[in-house]
Motif scaffolding. Structure first.
Motif, PDB file in Angstrom:
ATOM      1  N   THR A  23       0.811  -1.222   0.000  1.00 17.09           N
ATOM      2  CA  THR A  23       0.000   0.000   0.000  1.00 17.09           C
ATOM      3  C   THR A  23       0.842   1.270   0.000  1.00 17.09           C
ATOM      4  OG1 THR A  23      -0.160  -0.138   2.414  1.00 17.09           O
ATOM      5  CG2 THR A  23      -1.966  -1.107   1.114  1.00 17.09           C
ATOM      6  N   GLY A  24       2.162   1.129  -0.048  1.00 17.74           N
ATOM      7  CA  GLY A  24       3.049   2.302  -0.116  1.00 17.74           C
ATOM      8  C   GLY A  24       3.457   2.773   1.265  1.00 17.74           C
ATOM      9  N   PRO A  25       4.094   3.886   1.298  1.00 26.17           N
ATOM     10  CA  PRO A  25       4.334   4.824   0.206  1.00 26.17           C
ATOM     11  C   PRO A  25       5.364   4.272  -0.788  1.00 26.17           C
ATOM     12  CG  PRO A  25       5.521   5.558   2.138  1.00 26.17           C
ATOM     13  CD  PRO A  25       4.711   4.365   2.552  1.00 26.17           C
ATOM     14  N   TRP A  26       5.191   4.662  -2.057  1.00 28.74           N
ATOM     15  CA  TRP A  26       6.062   4.226  -3.130  1.00 28.74           C
ATOM     16  C   TRP A  26       7.133   5.269  -3.392  1.00 28.74           C
ATOM     17  CZ3 TRP A  26       5.872  -0.506  -5.546  1.00 28.74           C
ATOM     18  CH2 TRP A  26       4.809  -1.320  -5.173  1.00 28.74           C
ATOM     19  N   SER A  27       8.294   4.807  -3.798  1.00 28.18           N
ATOM     20  CA  SER A  27       9.409   5.706  -4.099  1.00 28.18           C
ATOM     21  C   SER A  27       9.115   6.511  -5.355  1.00 28.18           C
ATOM     22  CB  SER A  27      10.697   4.900  -4.317  1.00 28.18           C
ATOM     23  OG  SER A  27      10.635   4.190  -5.543  1.00 28.18           O
ATOM     24  N   GLU A  28       9.936   7.513  -5.570  1.00 24.59           N
ATOM     25  CA  GLU A  28       9.912   8.214  -6.847  1.00 24.59           C
ATOM     26  C   GLU A  28      10.368   7.241  -7.937  1.00 24.59           C
ATOM     27  OE1 GLU A  28       8.899  11.393  -7.538  1.00 24.59           O
ATOM     28  OE2 GLU A  28       8.193  11.329  -5.470  1.00 24.59           O
ATOM     29  N   ALA A  29      10.065   7.555  -9.181  1.00 24.57           N
ATOM     30  CA  ALA A  29      10.448   6.690 -10.301  1.00 24.57           C
ATOM     31  C   ALA A  29      11.967   6.609 -10.423  1.00 24.57           C
ATOM     32  CB  ALA A  29       9.850   7.212 -11.597  1.00 24.57           C
ATOM     33  N   LEU A  30      12.448   5.413 -10.635  1.00 26.26           N
ATOM     34  CA  LEU A  30      13.866   5.152 -10.864  1.00 26.26           C
ATOM     35  C   LEU A  30      14.032   4.736 -12.320  1.00 26.26           C
ATOM     36  CD1 LEU A  30      16.722   4.670  -9.623  1.00 26.26           C
ATOM     37  CD2 LEU A  30      15.989   2.319  -9.248  1.00 26.26           C
ATOM     38  N   HIS A  31      14.844   5.457 -13.059  1.00 24.39           N
ATOM     39  CA  HIS A  31      15.072   5.171 -14.478  1.00 24.39           C
ATOM     40  C   HIS A  31      15.989   3.957 -14.590  1.00 24.39           C
ATOM     41  CE1 HIS A  31      16.999   6.677 -18.463  1.00 24.39           C
ATOM     42  NE2 HIS A  31      16.096   5.754 -18.683  1.00 24.39           N
ATOM     43  N   ILE A  32      15.480   2.866 -15.171  1.00 24.38           N
ATOM     44  CA  ILE A  32      16.275   1.644 -15.334  1.00 24.38           C
ATOM     45  C   ILE A  32      17.074   1.693 -16.626  1.00 24.38           C
ATOM     46  CG2 ILE A  32      16.167  -0.850 -15.653  1.00 24.38           C
ATOM     47  CD1 ILE A  32      13.779  -0.894 -13.827  1.00 24.38           C
ATOM     48  N   THR A  33      16.397   1.991 -17.737  1.00 25.70           N
ATOM     49  CA  THR A  33      17.068   2.026 -19.036  1.00 25.70           C
ATOM     50  C   THR A  33      16.213   2.771 -20.046  1.00 25.70           C
ATOM     51  OG1 THR A  33      18.234   0.666 -20.685  1.00 25.70           O
ATOM     52  CG2 THR A  33      16.101  -0.136 -19.944  1.00 25.70           C
ATOM     53  N   ASP A  34      16.821   3.130 -21.156  1.00 25.92           N
ATOM     54  CA  ASP A  34      16.097   3.655 -22.309  1.00 25.92           C
ATOM     55  C   ASP A  34      15.905   2.527 -23.310  1.00 25.92           C
ATOM     56  OD1 ASP A  34      15.927   6.279 -21.423  1.00 25.92           O
ATOM     57  OD2 ASP A  34      17.779   6.880 -22.396  1.00 25.92           O
ATOM     58  N   ILE A  35      14.782   2.553 -24.004  1.00 26.01           N
ATOM     59  CA  ILE A  35      14.523   1.575 -25.050  1.00 26.01           C
ATOM     60  C   ILE A  35      15.465   1.866 -26.212  1.00 26.01           C
ATOM     61  CG2 ILE A  35      12.797   0.642 -26.643  1.00 26.01           C
ATOM     62  CD1 ILE A  35      12.185   0.209 -23.605  1.00 26.01           C
ATOM     63  N   GLU A  36      16.196   0.865 -26.660  1.00 22.75           N
ATOM     64  CA  GLU A  36      17.146   1.064 -27.752  1.00 22.75           C
ATOM     65  C   GLU A  36      16.418   1.342 -29.064  1.00 22.75           C
ATOM     66  OE1 GLU A  36      18.400  -3.194 -29.258  1.00 22.75           O
ATOM     67  OE2 GLU A  36      18.598  -3.050 -27.078  1.00 22.75           O
ATOM     68  N   ALA A  37      17.011   2.132 -29.893  1.00 25.07           N
ATOM     69  CA  ALA A  37      16.500   2.470 -31.234  1.00 25.07           C
ATOM     70  C   ALA A  37      15.136   3.147 -31.194  1.00 25.07           C
ATOM     71  CB  ALA A  37      16.452   1.227 -32.121  1.00 25.07           C
ATOM     72  N   TYR A  38      14.833   3.824 -30.103  1.00 27.72           N
ATOM     73  CA  TYR A  38      13.546   4.507 -29.955  1.00 27.72           C
ATOM     74  C   TYR A  38      13.548   5.797 -30.761  1.00 27.72           C
ATOM     75  CZ  TYR A  38       9.786   7.120 -27.713  1.00 27.72           C
ATOM     76  OH  TYR A  38       8.673   7.862 -27.472  1.00 27.72           O
ATOM     77  N   LYS A  39      12.605   5.908 -31.683  1.00 28.00           N
ATOM     78  CA  LYS A  39      12.431   7.120 -32.496  1.00 28.00           C
ATOM     79  C   LYS A  39      10.942   7.417 -32.526  1.00 28.00           C
ATOM     80  CE  LYS A  39      16.392   6.005 -35.297  1.00 28.00           C
ATOM     81  NZ  LYS A  39      16.765   5.054 -36.282  1.00 28.00           N
ATOM     82  N   PRO A  40      10.471   8.381 -31.731  1.00 24.19           N
ATOM     83  CA  PRO A  40       9.023   8.567 -31.568  1.00 24.19           C
ATOM     84  C   PRO A  40       8.257   8.849 -32.855  1.00 24.19           C
ATOM     85  CG  PRO A  40      10.239  10.388 -30.581  1.00 24.19           C
ATOM     86  CD  PRO A  40      11.242   9.354 -30.982  1.00 24.19           C
ATOM     87  N   GLU A  41       8.919   9.370 -33.873  1.00 24.59           N
ATOM     88  CA  GLU A  41       8.219   9.612 -35.137  1.00 24.59           C
ATOM     89  C   GLU A  41       8.025   8.325 -35.932  1.00 24.59           C
ATOM     90  OE1 GLU A  41      12.579   9.945 -35.794  1.00 24.59           O
ATOM     91  OE2 GLU A  41      11.220  10.778 -34.313  1.00 24.59           O
ATOM     92  N   ILE A  42       8.753   7.257 -35.574  1.00 25.92           N
ATOM     93  CA  ILE A  42       8.698   5.999 -36.318  1.00 25.92           C
ATOM     94  C   ILE A  42       8.155   4.849 -35.469  1.00 25.92           C
ATOM     95  CG2 ILE A  42      10.080   4.263 -37.537  1.00 25.92           C
ATOM     96  CD1 ILE A  42      12.079   6.508 -38.161  1.00 25.92           C
ATOM     97  N   ASN A  43       8.617   4.742 -34.237  1.00 26.04           N
ATOM     98  CA  ASN A  43       8.268   3.594 -33.412  1.00 26.04           C
ATOM     99  C   ASN A  43       8.003   4.009 -31.970  1.00 26.04           C
ATOM    100  OD1 ASN A  43      10.870   3.879 -32.214  1.00 26.04           O
ATOM    101  ND2 ASN A  43      11.728   2.754 -33.917  1.00 26.04           N
ATOM    102  N   TYR A  44       7.596   3.055 -31.173  1.00 27.95           N
ATOM    103  CA  TYR A  44       7.315   3.318 -29.767  1.00 27.95           C
ATOM    104  C   TYR A  44       7.407   2.020 -28.971  1.00 27.95           C
ATOM    105  CZ  TYR A  44       2.634   1.768 -31.216  1.00 27.95           C
ATOM    106  OH  TYR A  44       1.586   1.061 -31.729  1.00 27.95           O
ATOM    107  N   ALA A  45       7.483   2.168 -27.676  1.00 32.31           N
ATOM    108  CA  ALA A  45       7.566   1.016 -26.786  1.00 32.31           C
ATOM    109  C   ALA A  45       6.554   1.208 -25.658  1.00 32.31           C
ATOM    110  CB  ALA A  45       8.977   0.876 -26.231  1.00 32.31           C
TER     111      ALA A  45
END
Length: 102
Positions: A23-45
């Motif tokens: 039930t929390g409290p939950w931590s702030e978001a922790l950045h694990i990784t970026d999606i490789e080859a991500y190009k928002p005009e072409i693809n998404y994850a």
């Protein structure tokens, strides 16, 4: 407890949050990784998820879906619109989340 999820609005980040109780409290978001080859005009994850049931000891398997805005690309490229797998160290993730909870 650990929550693995995708950045909102089909972003490129895989994120985690941790809590000592469900039930929390939950931590702030922790950045694990970026999606490789991500190009928002072409693809998404999206749909990042943890899979503790198939993870080897000491690791956490995470999947996400990689997709395209281009229907022709989806038809021609069998690598699109399928789960991608990655692994993170539980000890490193746990330490980072422990620090985030303070």
């Amino acid at each position: 407890y650990v929550l693995i999820y995708s950045e909102i609005h089909l972003g490129k980040k895989v994120l985690a949050r941790g809590a000592r109780e469900l039930t929390g409290p939950w931590s702030e978001a922790l950045h694990i990784t970026d999606i490789e080859a991500y190009k928002p005009e072409i693809n998404y994850a999206y749909a990042a998820k943890a899979h503790p049931n198939i993870s080897p000891p000491g690791e956490l398997i995470i999947t996400y879906i990689y997709n395209s805005h281009d229907l022709d690309a989806l038809i021609k490229d069998g690598h699109l619109y399928r789960p991608r797998f990655m692994s993170v160290s539980l000890s490193e993730l746990g330490e980072a989340l422990k620090n985030a909870l303070h």
